[in-house]
Design an enzyme around this catalytic site. Sequence first.
Site, PDB file in Angstrom:
ATOM      1  N   ALA A  43       0.860  -1.197   0.000  1.00  0.00           N
ATOM      2  CA  ALA A  43       0.000   0.000   0.000  1.00  0.00           C
ATOM      3  C   ALA A  43       0.891   1.240   0.000  1.00  0.00           C
ATOM      4  CB  ALA A  43      -0.951  -0.007   1.187  1.00  0.00           C
ATOM      5  N   HIS A  48       7.051   5.836   1.390  1.00  0.00           N
ATOM      6  CA  HIS A  48       7.801   4.625   1.043  1.00  0.00           C
ATOM      7  C   HIS A  48       8.762   4.884  -0.123  1.00  0.00           C
ATOM      8  CE1 HIS A  48       4.002   2.696   2.737  1.00  0.00           C
ATOM      9  NE2 HIS A  48       4.955   2.147   3.477  1.00  0.00           N
ATOM     10  N   GLN A  72       2.543  -8.938  13.778  1.00  0.00           N
ATOM     11  CA  GLN A  72       2.598  -7.627  14.424  1.00  0.00           C
ATOM     12  C   GLN A  72       1.218  -7.011  14.616  1.00  0.00           C
ATOM     13  OE1 GLN A  72       5.060  -6.015  11.104  1.00  0.00           O
ATOM     14  NE2 GLN A  72       3.826  -4.150  11.325  1.00  0.00           N
ATOM     15  N   GLN A 159      11.094   7.922   9.699  1.00  0.00           N
ATOM     16  CA  GLN A 159      11.013   8.505  11.038  1.00  0.00           C
ATOM     17  C   GLN A 159       9.575   8.553  11.542  1.00  0.00           C
ATOM     18  OE1 GLN A 159      13.188  12.249  11.817  1.00  0.00           O
ATOM     19  NE2 GLN A 159      11.383  12.890  12.994  1.00  0.00           N
ATOM     20  N   SER A 197      -0.227   4.475   5.070  1.00  0.00           N
ATOM     21  CA  SER A 197      -1.130   3.614   4.299  1.00  0.00           C
ATOM     22  C   SER A 197      -2.525   3.608   4.893  1.00  0.00           C
ATOM     23  CB  SER A 197      -0.567   2.188   4.253  1.00  0.00           C
ATOM     24  OG  SER A 197       0.688   2.171   3.614  1.00  0.00           O
TER      25      SER A 197
END
Length: 290
Positions: A43, A48, A72, A159, A197
Amino acid sequence: MNPMSVPEPLAPTLVTTARELRDAVRTARAAGRSIGLVPTMGALHEGHLSLVQAARAECGFTVVTIFVNPTQFGPHEDFNKYPRTLESDLDALASCHADLVFAPARDDVYPAGCSTAVEPPLVARRWEGECRPAHFRGVATVVLKLFNLARADAAFFGQKDYQQATVIRQMVRDLNVPINVRVCPTVREADGLAMSSRNRYLSAEQRVQAVAISRSLRRAAQMAARGERQVATLVDAVRGILADARIERIDYVAVVDPETLEPVTALAGPAVMLIAAHVGGTRLIDNWKI
């Protein structure tokens, strides 16, 4: 005379198995190219792609992983809802000239009978660790797996996920993983909202509300720059801006040491303000160095 057409960018090579990934990396190394790794869950957005560009600037061969990691996510989180957009992701990666995409199936990452996991470092204990108790165990485990599979020279993270990046850097130090971890600046929309996303979950009204998160962080940074040193005052200002935007469900607003992520009560040096808040049904995180 017709202008010459511009050729379409070449799509990155797509591989889905560990053997294909290792073979491609081995071939690149044999050609004298260093390896840059960008782990993602797909996504993809401009944040990214900025990591891919950073990897390309530093390394000769860029590997992007796309894997929605089940370990996760908590039991009531958005694993099943999380967007899977491989085709458009490949188009985006072609535009920034990624070399290889590794998009494995779940069984390729967690084979049957897999029962080993990484216990995350102490910097995972607070904040996200308290709100999402198994999250960083899953993150640390999958990232170490990807490091072992890709054998990259450097890995690139954003970050925006400040605590995640801190957890990974500490894991690499603690476990002597031979890789350089690069943390790249947060990429924001024109109005300041950190790219994520999960922003695509927001309605038009919620999208306007969400801007209050970055606006509140910027306000706290301005107050600190003008001499405010009491963290309670900064936190109150942030919570006030969020309340004005009708963002009522806040997991945390904290000012922390940038290395240990332990809370501070007064500014005596560099610090990071962290926020996790819910806009409608969407949980968003952001941070600002102050």
